[in-house]
Design a protein around this motif. Structure first.
Motif, PDB file in Angstrom:
ATOM      1  N   LYS A  38      87.181  36.635  32.449  1.00 54.19           N
ATOM      2  CA  LYS A  38      87.123  35.522  31.482  1.00 54.19           C
ATOM      3  C   LYS A  38      86.435  35.898  30.179  1.00 54.19           C
ATOM      4  O   LYS A  38      85.646  36.835  30.126  1.00 54.19           O
ATOM      5  CB  LYS A  38      86.352  34.347  32.112  1.00 54.19           C
ATOM      6  N   TYR A  39      86.682  35.073  29.170  1.00 57.53           N
ATOM      7  CA  TYR A  39      85.942  35.141  27.916  1.00 57.53           C
ATOM      8  C   TYR A  39      84.898  34.023  27.925  1.00 57.53           C
ATOM      9  O   TYR A  39      85.217  32.891  28.279  1.00 57.53           O
ATOM     10  CB  TYR A  39      86.885  34.919  26.720  1.00 57.53           C
ATOM     11  N   GLY A  40      83.659  34.356  27.528  1.00 51.91           N
ATOM     12  CA  GLY A  40      82.658  33.294  27.451  1.00 51.91           C
ATOM     13  C   GLY A  40      81.889  33.305  26.146  1.00 51.91           C
ATOM     14  O   GLY A  40      81.547  32.254  25.608  1.00 51.91           O
ATOM     15  N   CYS A  41      81.596  34.498  25.632  1.00 53.27           N
ATOM     16  CA  CYS A  41      80.775  34.562  24.427  1.00 53.27           C
ATOM     17  C   CYS A  41      81.225  35.677  23.491  1.00 53.27           C
ATOM     18  O   CYS A  41      80.954  35.639  22.305  1.00 53.27           O
ATOM     19  CB  CYS A  41      79.312  34.775  24.807  1.00 53.27           C
ATOM     20  N   GLY A  42      81.918  36.683  24.034  1.00 52.56           N
ATOM     21  CA  GLY A  42      82.434  37.768  23.215  1.00 52.56           C
ATOM     22  C   GLY A  42      81.369  38.725  22.712  1.00 52.56           C
ATOM     23  O   GLY A  42      81.643  39.634  21.945  1.00 52.56           O
ATOM     24  N   GLY A  44      78.445  39.898  24.794  1.00 57.33           N
ATOM     25  CA  GLY A  44      77.552  40.519  25.770  1.00 57.33           C
ATOM     26  C   GLY A  44      76.475  39.618  26.350  1.00 57.33           C
ATOM     27  O   GLY A  44      75.644  40.071  27.121  1.00 57.33           O
ATOM     28  N   TYR A  45      76.485  38.318  26.035  1.00 65.11           N
ATOM     29  CA  TYR A  45      75.387  37.454  26.483  1.00 65.11           C
ATOM     30  C   TYR A  45      75.629  36.757  27.822  1.00 65.11           C
ATOM     31  O   TYR A  45      74.693  36.276  28.437  1.00 65.11           O
ATOM     32  CB  TYR A  45      75.110  36.350  25.461  1.00 65.11           C
ATOM     33  N   CYS A  46      76.896  36.612  28.243  1.00 62.37           N
ATOM     34  CA  CYS A  46      77.135  35.682  29.357  1.00 62.37           C
ATOM     35  C   CYS A  46      77.622  36.339  30.652  1.00 62.37           C
ATOM     36  O   CYS A  46      77.431  35.795  31.725  1.00 62.37           O
ATOM     37  CB  CYS A  46      78.112  34.596  28.934  1.00 62.37           C
ATOM     38  N   GLY A  47      78.313  37.458  30.563  1.00 58.05           N
ATOM     39  CA  GLY A  47      78.745  38.175  31.771  1.00 58.05           C
ATOM     40  C   GLY A  47      79.986  37.649  32.459  1.00 58.05           C
ATOM     41  O   GLY A  47      80.364  38.176  33.507  1.00 58.05           O
ATOM     42  N   VAL A  48      80.669  36.646  31.910  1.00 62.26           N
ATOM     43  CA  VAL A  48      81.868  36.156  32.608  1.00 62.26           C
ATOM     44  C   VAL A  48      83.022  37.148  32.503  1.00 62.26           C
ATOM     45  O   VAL A  48      84.024  37.024  33.196  1.00 62.26           O
ATOM     46  CB  VAL A  48      82.333  34.749  32.132  1.00 62.26           C
ATOM     47  N   CYS A  49      82.851  38.175  31.649  1.00 59.07           N
ATOM     48  CA  CYS A  49      83.912  39.175  31.455  1.00 59.07           C
ATOM     49  C   CYS A  49      83.641  40.445  32.254  1.00 59.07           C
ATOM     50  O   CYS A  49      84.278  41.464  32.020  1.00 59.07           O
ATOM     51  CB  CYS A  49      83.996  39.524  29.974  1.00 59.07           C
ATOM     52  N   ARG A  59      80.409  44.869  30.796  1.00 57.26           N
ATOM     53  CA  ARG A  59      80.948  43.685  30.118  1.00 57.26           C
ATOM     54  C   ARG A  59      82.158  44.083  29.301  1.00 57.26           C
ATOM     55  O   ARG A  59      82.038  44.770  28.299  1.00 57.26           O
ATOM     56  CB  ARG A  59      79.861  43.085  29.248  1.00 57.26           C
ATOM     57  N   CYS A  61      83.998  42.662  27.285  1.00 58.10           N
ATOM     58  CA  CYS A  61      84.164  42.206  25.898  1.00 58.10           C
ATOM     59  C   CYS A  61      83.575  43.195  24.910  1.00 58.10           C
ATOM     60  O   CYS A  61      83.875  43.143  23.726  1.00 58.10           O
ATOM     61  CB  CYS A  61      83.551  40.819  25.694  1.00 58.10           C
TER      62      CYS A  61
HETATM   63  S1  FES Z   1      82.336  37.339  27.202  1.00 56.57           S
HETATM   64 FE1  FES Z   1      80.211  36.957  27.410  1.00 56.57          FE
HETATM   65  S2  FES Z   1      79.454  38.884  27.983  1.00 56.57           S
HETATM   66 FE2  FES Z   1      81.538  39.278  27.624  1.00 56.57          FE
END
Ligand code: FES
Ligand code: FES
Lengths: 160, 713
Positions: A38-42, A44-49, A59, A61
């Motif tokens: 998934k995409y969450g923040c683009g 490096g902050y969220c880890g959904v990728c 990560r 992204c």
């Molecule tokens: S989309 Fe959030 S860390 Fe990659």
């Protein structure tokens, strides 16, 4: 400038023609239609990728395709083997460690990476290792439980 | 449909099956037994008619269908966003119908197939929708029993149902299944009014814990959210956004973007978008657009906003008044005046808004990550000037909502771009757009003047909330002289604000429960005793009593140094009481929440495991607005753009969480929101108990905690 890049994706050799500055996240999601990542923040902050790159959780992204050539990438779609869920996936289901499920693939990939480098993490190791994977629904307590039970399960039945 | 396939995947693969008119409903769905809404409004009987806006038509508004293979479909305009109704609604249907829970298929949030629904919010699915749905199931069961009686030539009284098969009692070989009964038939049943569903004592499936039924596809990465839909020839759009709310496009130059290969530029007035079959290319093209704006310079920021709101001349409405304020003052031996502040809070769901739209012969189909598929259908129809029936919205899985996905701007953008380009178009916001267009929980001010007599009875309660919203503003305490006033004004907020998980109630409960604690401390009474003394509602009392017993609460007078706080409240029909234990680092102001206990009474609890998960989620999410979450801005310019500056709770925050759900055979109430409302108050009270520092503002950042401690000493 398009280039050919070869790498292993979920156990298969693949070759794509693309620009080196494209990121792994979007190549997976569009070229390969692997939308489990998934995409969450683009940023490096969220880890959904999160995916595995040569057995490390990374990560996607922030990974440029030029660095992907020659590596082994595993995404959430590549975890289950012969229709059998991976023990970490199973532990998430059994511990009800998800709500909306959007953070789940990234969480699971991060856990798989964590257990590869530290098969018997303490509770504190789990917290430290998962700290930068965000979940807005608040599934954290159950995710910690899931990691503990997956680690036990994998110790009993050693994996690949 | 294959066992593991989500409905979204199914429809996506079988697009030719999609009916353009709801008249084609039966062609798509097939034969079997249906139970429909009756003409009029079945919600009325449950006092829930306010949930419905459109009048329901009686020709295709089916609640449920029993197919020829015995499979039960539940059709609902509600959507799944992690709150778990995809699990709890089938439990209810299965119980009423006597079928195994895994025979129930959910068809959710599809405007062509599901009965009209205003949206999934306000913890209303269980409280309101579930009643007519259970009624429909009970009705279907009765019809099937009657059919079986004819077929088996036995009176209904001699029949029993197990797992979707009807038997003659004591002659178990004489039987007929639901599927056999509905085979080759098209039976339409219309709901009549009197509810005759099962009694709580008869439930076999409801009230039992169930794991999330959608967990398997979610752990495999197969669940489709808004941005996961793929259509042939689809273009990804990046849309030019103003640098701040209220800014107007003054000039623009798209020539550089147009030069990029494969880019399509759309320019309609100030609506400028670039589209490409690869999302990163669309983003790069957007960077090449030059645009200048004129600004509507508002000076207000996250620090000055409270004065700004109070100075905006809001209009006050008294929402409750009992006794007399002056009398209350006279009867009080001590009066307490406080002012509480609460900043803007973002929804910050992990999934940003996303939608895909495609248009074929004037007919729009849009897959949308939304809490409001039917209102989205209306918005798209209006934007494109099409009749409603030409627009079909299909809700995807929603990656977190909390009220933030009730607005569906992205769906309208996708439909508009699909209509201009003639191609399927994906609009998936990036994180910055997500923060920019989020409808934040409004910043708010609460002023309370309250008084107690010598015995610790509250005699006066004058409560004024500004811009928080009325939900939860009504005091839960038994006060003879009280008044509650809500102030608001239109067009004051510098950007969008809206419903955020238990809207209004987080701010109101923070203020009320802090004030109660201030009084208890001053009166020298244990905060639990003080509440028990001043509460009257037996259900509220029962929850606080449960907390006292289950936590083994030892009486204390705050500040005791223990770091224990308590708070209680009422939301969405449910009662909650929380206890929190915190550790405060007096050097840094860092607050670590060590333990949170929550007692909740929510009527009959349909899925205890699901309810527990929601409580855990509420507690975890609630720590964020209590301690760190604050949107930074200057006027309409939202400075918070990503998770580096917007800090939501992470693994290291997680306390030991204990939940206790009180058993009560009353109609089931909301469970997705109540347990979040106490988090501000319970943490503020625990910090006070630990340090003597009283926090009057959320979030209770480290600086504010240090400041409060300093003031106390
Ligand atoms: S989309 Fe959030 S860390 Fe990659
Ligand atoms: S389960 Fe929704 S973000 Fe983690």
């Amino acid at each position: 400038m398009e280039e050919k890049i070869k790498f292993e994706l979920n156990g298969k050799q693949v070759e794509v023609k693309l620009e080196k500055n494209q990121t792994l996240l979007w190549v997976l999601r569009t070229q390969f239609n692997l939308t489990g990542t998934k995409y969450g923040c683009g940023d490096g902050y969220c880890g959904v990728c999160t995916v595995l790159m040569d057995n490390d959780a990374v990560r996607s992204c922030g990974i440029y395709m030029e660095d992907v050539g020659g590596t082994k990438i595993v995404t959430i779609e590549g975890l289950a083997k012969n229709g059998e869920l991976h023990p970490v996936q199973k532990a998430f289901v059994e511990n009800d460690a998800l709500q909306c499920g959007y953070c789940t693939p990234g969480m699971i990939m991060n856990v798989v990476g964590l257990l590869k480098s530290n098969p018997e993490p303490t509770r504190q190791d789990i917290i430290d290792g998962m700290e930068d994977n965000l979940c807005r629904c608040g599934a954290h307590t159950r995710i910690i439980d899931a990691v503990e039970s997956a680690s036990k399960e994998m110790k009993a039945i050693p994996q690949q | 449909m294959k066992e593991t396939e989500s409905y979204q995947e199914y429809t996506q693969k079988n697009r030719t099956l999609i009916p353009w008119h709801r008249r084609d409903f039966f062609k798509l769905i097939g034969g079997g037994l249906y139970v429909f809404f009756q003409v009029g409004n079945p919600f009325k009987i449950f006092g829930a008619e306010a949930d419905q806006r459109r009048t329901l038509s009686d020709d295709y508004n089916a609640f449920l269908r029993i197919a020829e293979n015995g499979e039960v479909s539940c059709l609902t305009g509600k959507i799944e966003m992690g709150q778990g109704i995809i699990t709890s609604l089938p439990q209810m249907l299965a119980d009423e119908l006597d079928v195994p829970v895994n025979r129930v298929k959910m068809i959710m949030g599809d405007t062509d197939l599901c009965p009209y629904d205003r949206g999934t919010f306000g913890s209303l699915t269980t409280r309101s929708f579930s009643h007519p749905m259970r009624k429909a199931a009970a009705e279907a069961r009765a019809v099937l029993l009657k059919m079986a009686a004819e077929k088996l030539k036995t009176p209904v009284g001699q029949l029993k149902v197990e797992d979707g098969v009807i038997f003659i009692k004591n002659r178990e070989n004489k039987k007929v299944s639901y599927g056999e009964l509905t085979k080759g038939q098209k039976i339409n049943k219309f709901l009549d009014i009197k509810p005759d569903y099962k009694d709580y004592s008869e439930f076999k499936i409801m009230g039992k814990p169930f794991l999330h039924s959608d967990a398997i596809i979610k752990v495999k990465g197969e669940a489709k959210y808004g941005a996961d839909i793929r259509l042939p020839g689809m273009l990804y759009a990046s849309i030019l956004r103003p640098p701040s709310h209220g800014a107007t496009l003054f000039s623009s130059d798209v020539s550089e973007a147009e030069k990029m290969e494969g880019v399509r530029v759309v320019k309609k007035g100030d609506f400028i978008a670039v589209l490409h079959e690869h999302p990163e290319k669309a983003q790069q093209a957007l960077q090449k657009i030059k645009a200048e704006y004129t600004f509507d310079e508002k000076e207000v920021n996250e620090k000055s906003v409270f004065k700004y709101l109070l100075d905006s001349n809001p209009e006050g409405k008294v929402v409750k008044s009992e006794g007399d304020i002056l009398t209350g003052k006279k009867l009080s031996s001590e009066i307490f005046e406080s002012e509480f502040h609460d900043g803007y809070v973002a929804h910050a769901t992990m999934e940003p808004h996303a939608a895909v739209a495609t248009i074929e012969e004037d007919k729009v189909t849009a897959w949308v990550s939304t809490q409001t598929p039917f209102p989205a259908q209306e918005s798209i129809a209006k934007e494109l000037g099409l009749p409603l029936e030409n627009v079909r919205v299909i809700a995807t899985f929603v990656g977190g909502g909390f009220g933030g996905k009730s607005p569906h701007r992205q769906a309208v953008e996708a439909a508009r771009l699909a209509s201009i380009t003639g191609k399927p178009v994906m609009v998936a916001w990036d994180r910055k757009e997500e923060f920019f267009y989020d409808t934040f929980r409004p910043a708010a001010v609460v002023k309370i003047s309250s008084g107690v007599d010598k015995e610790g009875n509250i005699k006066l309660w004058d409560y004024q909330q500004y811009f928080a919203g009325n939900r939860g503003s009504d005091t839960i305490y038994d006060v003879p002289n009280q008044r509650t006033t809500g102030y608001s004004a239109h067009g004051v907020q510098p950007f969008g604000t809206g419903a955020w998980r238990a809207p209004g109630n987080n701010t109101n409960t923070f203020a009320r429960e802090s004030q109660i604690d201030i009084m208890a401390s001053k009166a020298g009474i244990d905060p639990v005793e003080f509440r028990l003394k001043n509460l009257k509602d037996p259900r509220m009392l029962a929850v606080v009593e449960a907390l006292k017993e289950k936590t083994g609460w030892k009486p204390q007078i705050s500040p005791s140094g223990n770091g224990y706080g308590i708070a209680c409240g009422f939301d969405a029909g449910s009662y909650v009481a929380h206890m929190a234990e915190v550790k405060v680092d007096i050097q840094t102001g860092h607050v670590q929440v060590i333990r949170v206990f929550c007692a909740q009474e929510m009527g009959f609890c349909v899925n205890p495991e699901g309810a527990k998960i929601q409580i855990e989620g509420c507690i975890t999410m609630g720590m964020g607005y209590a301690l760190t979450e604050d949107v930074e801005f200057t006027g309409g310019d939202i400075k918070t753009e990503n998770f580096d500056t917007y800090n939501i709770p992470t693994f290291s925050w997680i306390p030991k969480i204990e939940t206790y759900i009180l058993d009560r055979n009353e109609p089931p109430q909301g469970g997705g929101e109540p347990a979040i409302i106490c988090m501000g108050g319970v943490i503020a009270n625990a910090i006070f108990d630990a340090t003597g520092g009283r926090l009057y503002q959320m979030p209770m950042t480290t600086e504010r905690v240090l400041e409060a401690i300093e003031k106390a000493h």
